[in-house]
Design an enzyme around this catalytic site. Sequence first.
Site, PDB file in Angstrom:
ATOM      1  N   SER A  60      14.874  38.135  -8.146  1.00  0.00           N
ATOM      2  CA  SER A  60      14.915  38.215  -9.496  1.00  0.00           C
ATOM      3  C   SER A  60      15.357  36.885 -10.104  1.00  0.00           C
ATOM      4  CB  SER A  60      15.918  39.422 -10.135  1.00  0.00           C
ATOM      5  OG  SER A  60      15.472  40.590  -9.537  1.00  0.00           O
TER       6      SER A  60
ATOM      7  N   HIS B  39      10.033  39.504 -12.965  1.00  0.00           N
ATOM      8  CA  HIS B  39       8.996  39.738 -11.650  1.00  0.00           C
ATOM      9  C   HIS B  39       7.425  39.506 -12.081  1.00  0.00           C
ATOM     10  CE1 HIS B  39      12.122  40.701  -8.475  1.00  0.00           C
ATOM     11  NE2 HIS B  39      12.669  41.244  -9.665  1.00  0.00           N
TER      12      HIS B  39
ATOM     13  N   HIS C 216      10.449  47.402  -5.834  1.00  0.00           N
ATOM     14  CA  HIS C 216      11.658  48.042  -5.629  1.00  0.00           C
ATOM     15  C   HIS C 216      11.692  49.426  -5.287  1.00  0.00           C
ATOM     16  CE1 HIS C 216      12.669  44.249  -7.598  1.00  0.00           C
ATOM     17  NE2 HIS C 216      13.477  44.087  -6.737  1.00  0.00           N
TER      18      HIS C 216
ATOM     19  N   TYR D 261      13.903  51.489  -6.377  1.00  0.00           N
ATOM     20  CA  TYR D 261      14.326  51.913  -7.677  1.00  0.00           C
ATOM     21  C   TYR D 261      13.323  52.330  -8.638  1.00  0.00           C
ATOM     22  CZ  TYR D 261      14.956  47.321  -9.399  1.00  0.00           C
ATOM     23  OH  TYR D 261      14.688  46.302  -9.923  1.00  0.00           O
ATOM     24  N   GLU D 262      12.392  51.597  -8.677  1.00  0.00           N
ATOM     25  CA  GLU D 262      11.257  51.779  -9.690  1.00  0.00           C
ATOM     26  C   GLU D 262      10.455  52.982  -9.424  1.00  0.00           C
ATOM     27  OE1 GLU D 262       9.212  47.524 -10.468  1.00  0.00           O
ATOM     28  OE2 GLU D 262      10.097  47.484  -8.594  1.00  0.00           O
TER      29      GLU D 262
ATOM     30  N   ALA E  37      18.675  38.420  -5.635  1.00  0.00           N
ATOM     31  CA  ALA E  37      19.590  38.231  -6.481  1.00  0.00           C
ATOM     32  C   ALA E  37      20.693  39.302  -6.047  1.00  0.00           C
ATOM     33  CB  ALA E  37      19.320  38.378  -7.818  1.00  0.00           C
TER      34      ALA E  37
ATOM     35  N   MET F 180      19.751  45.334  -4.206  1.00  0.00           N
ATOM     36  CA  MET F 180      18.744  46.562  -4.163  1.00  0.00           C
ATOM     37  C   MET F 180      17.412  46.172  -3.488  1.00  0.00           C
ATOM     38  SD  MET F 180      19.587  47.841  -8.276  1.00  0.00           S
ATOM     39  CE  MET F 180      20.971  47.762  -8.763  1.00  0.00           C
TER      40      MET F 180
ATOM     41  N   ASN G   9      26.403  37.127  -9.660  1.00  0.00           N
ATOM     42  CA  ASN G   9      27.472  37.856 -10.461  1.00  0.00           C
ATOM     43  C   ASN G   9      28.539  38.405  -9.432  1.00  0.00           C
ATOM     44  OD1 ASN G   9      25.073  40.001 -10.056  1.00  0.00           O
ATOM     45  ND2 ASN G   9      27.113  41.015 -10.093  1.00  0.00           N
TER      46      ASN G   9
ATOM     47  N   HIS H  82      21.681  42.826 -16.502  1.00  0.00           N
ATOM     48  CA  HIS H  82      20.329  42.290 -15.706  1.00  0.00           C
ATOM     49  C   HIS H  82      20.225  40.842 -16.285  1.00  0.00           C
ATOM     50  CE1 HIS H  82      16.780  42.119 -13.572  1.00  0.00           C
ATOM     51  NE2 HIS H  82      16.134  42.154 -14.557  1.00  0.00           N
TER      52      HIS H  82
HETATM   53  N1  HPA Z   1      24.768  45.337  -7.549  1.00  0.00           N
HETATM   54  C1  HPA Z   1      23.616  45.226  -6.943  1.00  0.00           C
HETATM   55  N2  HPA Z   1      22.532  44.462  -7.044  1.00  0.00           N
HETATM   56  C2  HPA Z   1      22.558  43.280  -7.702  1.00  0.00           C
HETATM   57  C3  HPA Z   1      23.875  42.946  -8.371  1.00  0.00           C
HETATM   58  C4  HPA Z   1      25.190  43.704  -8.296  1.00  0.00           C
HETATM   59  O1  HPA Z   1      26.015  43.298  -8.517  1.00  0.00           O
HETATM   60  N3  HPA Z   1      23.600  41.583  -8.711  1.00  0.00           N
HETATM   61  C5  HPA Z   1      22.250  41.376  -8.797  1.00  0.00           C
HETATM   62  N4  HPA Z   1      21.869  42.279  -7.847  1.00  0.00           N
END
Ligand code: HPA
Length: 285
Positions: free
Chosen positions: A29, A60, A82, A84-85, A112, A223, A247, A259
Site C-alpha cells: 500500500s 493498489h 489480500h 480480507y478482500e 505497509a 495484513m 503508523n 488507511h
Molecule cells: N495494523 C495492521 N495493518 C496495517 C497497519 C496496522 O496498524 N498499518 C498498515 N497496515
Amino acid sequence: MSYEKAVEAAEYIRSKYDREVKIALVLGSGLGAFGDDLENAVRIPYGEIPHFALSTVEGHAGQLVLGEIDGVPVAVQQGRFHYYEGYEMEQVIFPMRVFGRLGIEKVILTNAAGSVRTGFKPGNLMLIRDHLNLMGVNPLRGANDDRFGPRFPDMTEVYDKTLQEIAYDEARDIARERFESGVDKELTSFMWRGVYCALSGPTYETPAEIRMFRLLGAGAVGMSTVPEAIAARHQGMKVLGISCITNLAAGMSDEPINHQEVMETGTRVAGIFKELLRRVIAKMV
Ligand code: HPA
C-alpha cells in the site's frame, strides 16, 4: 489444477515479455511508485492474465509490470490480493505460483505495517527477519501438488539471510548519506529488524491485541506478505521482506488508525524506498 493455471498464466506473461526474469517484487500500500520507473516496461492489467483475480483495495493499481531497473529485468506486482478482500488463499498466492513457473528465483515482498515498538517510527523501515502467521489459516492447506513443493515445507529461514544483509547494508548507507547531507535530520529512512505479525484484517487491531503481539515478539503488524512468503518458500524461492512502518499500532498513540495515514506515509517514503529497491536489486543479481 492450480499448477496448470499457473503455467497458463506464465505462458501468457512470457508472450508479452520475452526477457528472462529472475527477480519479482510485490509492492505494498502506497509503495507502488517503483513500478512506474522501469525501463522498456510492459504493463499487464491483472484482468488480462489468465486466472488472476482483480485487486480491489484503494492504493493498489492492479497490474503486473515487467521491465528493467538499471538493466536488470524484474517483474513487479503493483497491487496484491489480500485475504480480507474475500479472496481464497489460493487466489492470494496465485501470483507467487505464476512467478515460480516463470523461473523467478528471488522475491522482494513489501508492505505497509503498523509499529508495535515505540522505537519504530512512521517512515522507518523494518527488515522482516521472521513472521508470526496469525491469519488463522495457512495458504498451503489442502491437497499438495508436489510440482510446487513438498507437503510439509520447512520454515526455519523464510527470509533469506544473505538478502537480509544486502538490504540492511544498503538501507544503512542510504540513511547515513541522507543524515550526513542534512536532508533527513530524523533518520526517517532508518531500518530496523523485526518480526512481522500477519493478521487477516480488515479491522485494525485493538490495543489489547497489540500488547499481546508485543509480548509475542512482534515488531510490526499487517495484513499481507505471509501467505506470499509461504508460497514462495514452498517453491524454493528466496524471499526478502521489507515493511514500511506507516503508523504506530493501536493504542500506542492518541490517534485512531486510518488507511489515509497509511497511504500518506507510504507516499512520503516512496523516494527512499525506490532508491533502496534499486540498490538492493543491483546487489541481488
Ligand atoms: N495494523 C495492521 N495493518 C496495517 C497497519 C496496522 O496498524 N498499518 C498498515 N497496515
